[in-house]
Design a protein around this motif. Structure first.
Motif, PDB file in Angstrom:
ATOM      1  N   MET A 163      71.500  51.287 -38.786  1.00 14.24           N
ATOM      2  CA  MET A 163      71.292  50.911 -40.193  1.00 14.24           C
ATOM      3  C   MET A 163      70.261  51.856 -40.826  1.00 14.24           C
ATOM      4  O   MET A 163      69.186  52.078 -40.269  1.00 14.24           O
ATOM      5  N   ILE A 164      70.616  52.422 -41.960  1.00 18.76           N
ATOM      6  CA  ILE A 164      69.708  53.353 -42.617  1.00 18.76           C
ATOM      7  C   ILE A 164      68.538  52.580 -43.223  1.00 18.76           C
ATOM      8  O   ILE A 164      68.588  51.368 -43.399  1.00 18.76           O
ATOM      9  N   HIS A 165      67.478  53.310 -43.563  1.00 14.37           N
ATOM     10  CA  HIS A 165      66.260  52.676 -44.070  1.00 14.37           C
ATOM     11  C   HIS A 165      66.525  51.862 -45.332  1.00 14.37           C
ATOM     12  O   HIS A 165      65.976  50.766 -45.498  1.00 14.37           O
ATOM     13  N   LEU A 166      67.340  52.381 -46.242  1.00 15.69           N
ATOM     14  CA  LEU A 166      67.602  51.662 -47.485  1.00 15.69           C
ATOM     15  C   LEU A 166      68.274  50.326 -47.213  1.00 15.69           C
ATOM     16  O   LEU A 166      67.916  49.306 -47.822  1.00 15.69           O
ATOM     17  N   ASP A 167      69.231  50.313 -46.299  1.00 16.23           N
ATOM     18  CA  ASP A 167      69.903  49.052 -45.961  1.00 16.23           C
ATOM     19  C   ASP A 167      68.909  48.029 -45.418  1.00 16.23           C
ATOM     20  O   ASP A 167      68.979  46.831 -45.745  1.00 16.23           O
ATOM     21  N   LYS A 168      67.973  48.502 -44.601  1.00 17.41           N
ATOM     22  CA  LYS A 168      66.952  47.603 -44.055  1.00 17.41           C
ATOM     23  C   LYS A 168      66.066  47.049 -45.170  1.00 17.41           C
ATOM     24  O   LYS A 168      65.722  45.867 -45.167  1.00 17.41           O
ATOM     25  N   GLU A 169      65.716  47.902 -46.105  1.00 23.11           N
ATOM     26  CA  GLU A 169      64.862  47.470 -47.219  1.00 23.11           C
ATOM     27  C   GLU A 169      65.584  46.446 -48.096  1.00 23.11           C
ATOM     28  O   GLU A 169      64.980  45.454 -48.538  1.00 23.11           O
ATOM     29  N   LEU A 170      66.871  46.672 -48.340  1.00 27.18           N
ATOM     30  CA  LEU A 170      67.648  45.737 -49.158  1.00 27.18           C
ATOM     31  C   LEU A 170      67.826  44.396 -48.445  1.00 27.18           C
ATOM     32  O   LEU A 170      67.804  43.337 -49.080  1.00 27.18           O
ATOM     33  N   GLU A 171      67.986  44.457 -47.132  1.00 28.47           N
ATOM     34  CA  GLU A 171      68.117  43.231 -46.354  1.00 28.47           C
ATOM     35  C   GLU A 171      66.823  42.422 -46.414  1.00 28.47           C
ATOM     36  O   GLU A 171      66.843  41.198 -46.583  1.00 28.47           O
ATOM     37  N   GLN A 172      65.695  43.115 -46.292  1.00 24.80           N
ATOM     38  CA  GLN A 172      64.404  42.430 -46.363  1.00 24.80           C
ATOM     39  C   GLN A 172      64.151  41.884 -47.761  1.00 24.80           C
ATOM     40  O   GLN A 172      63.594  40.795 -47.928  1.00 24.80           O
ATOM     41  N   LEU A 173      64.572  42.647 -48.770  1.00 21.98           N
ATOM     42  CA  LEU A 173      64.417  42.202 -50.156  1.00 21.98           C
ATOM     43  C   LEU A 173      65.189  40.906 -50.387  1.00 21.98           C
ATOM     44  O   LEU A 173      64.697  39.981 -51.050  1.00 21.98           O
ATOM     45  N   LYS A 174      66.371  40.822 -49.821  1.00 26.98           N
ATOM     46  CA  LYS A 174      67.177  39.611 -49.960  1.00 26.98           C
ATOM     47  C   LYS A 174      66.502  38.425 -49.273  1.00 26.98           C
ATOM     48  O   LYS A 174      66.468  37.312 -49.821  1.00 26.98           O
ATOM     49  N   LYS A 175      65.939  38.645 -48.093  1.00 28.82           N
ATOM     50  CA  LYS A 175      65.247  37.575 -47.378  1.00 28.82           C
ATOM     51  C   LYS A 175      64.057  37.059 -48.182  1.00 28.82           C
ATOM     52  O   LYS A 175      63.819  35.851 -48.264  1.00 28.82           O
TER      53      LYS A 175
END
Length: 217
Positions: free
Chosen positions: A1-13
């Motif tokens: 998973m690229i960094h942006l995907d991780k950031e978006l996932e955390q943002l959703k949480k």
């Protein structure tokens, strides 16, 4: 998973955590209202600081994503939608706080006859149900469910439209009921605005996943 995907996932949480807090504020405001619980109402007012703090964090996280990753297309829509959803959630928190301030301002419990006449129980049940549905639509990325919110919000609108007449009939010729009636009308108006904020969020869910702008249509 690229960094942006991780950031978006955390943002959703983080946004979901904000959602759960705000929904708890609305539910506690209802319990404070029907149980004449001023201590619970004060808890809601105090917790508004947590809501504001989470709003600032989500805004900051979105700004960081813009600055570090320069998102485009669907990722850009996700961040833009999150900013607006975050703002709407904070406003719902404000409305819960406002309801509790009205509760505390009353020296006596709201009359059970007034609660029944204005259908406040039905209104609150509808509002909390809508909030749960919008959250599910957000988590599941379900735009079909999001579209059902507009119809469900009509329940809140209808009760709100009848509130003035219902309270007028409740007050009748007893002038001692006027202050409480007007105070309660303000609570109903705020609850109706909760529905407005939730329909705004539903629009943002659709925008995020379908690139369709429903606002002002």
């Amino acid at each position: 998973m690229i960094h942006l995907d991780k950031e978006l996932e955390q943002l959703k949480k983080t946004t979901i955590n904000m959602w759960v807090l705000v929904e708890s504020q609305i539910e506690k405001a209802y319990q404070a209202l029907i149980n004449d619980d001023n201590d619970l109402a004060r808890e809601v007012i105090s917790n508004e600081k947590r809501v504001n703090s989470m709003e600032l964090k989500i805004d900051s996280d979105c700004e960081d994503i813009f600055a570090l990753y320069n998102p485009v297309a669907g990722d850009l829509r996700t961040v833009l939608a999150t900013l607006k959803i975050n703002n709407n959630l904070e406003r719902i928190g404000d409305l819960a706080e406002g309801i509790c301030k009205h509760i505390i301002s009353e020296s006596n419990a709201f009359d059970a006859e007034l609660l029944k006449a204005t259908e406040i129980h039905e209104m609150y049940e509808a509002a909390i149900g809508i909030m749960e549905d919008v959250l599910k639509a957000y988590i599941d990325e379900d735009t079909k469910l999001a579209r059902t919110i507009f119809k469900k919000d009509e329940i809140l609108n209808e009760i709100n439209m009848m509130a003035t007449q219902n309270i007028k009939e409740y007050i009748g010729s007893d002038l001692s009921k006027i202050e409480q009636g007007l105070n309660f009308l303000s609570i109903i108006r705020k609850l109706e605005r909760v529905g407005d904020q939730l329909t705004n969020i539903a629009e943002e869910i659709i925008f995020s996943h379908e690139a369709k702008v429903l606002k002002h249509l």
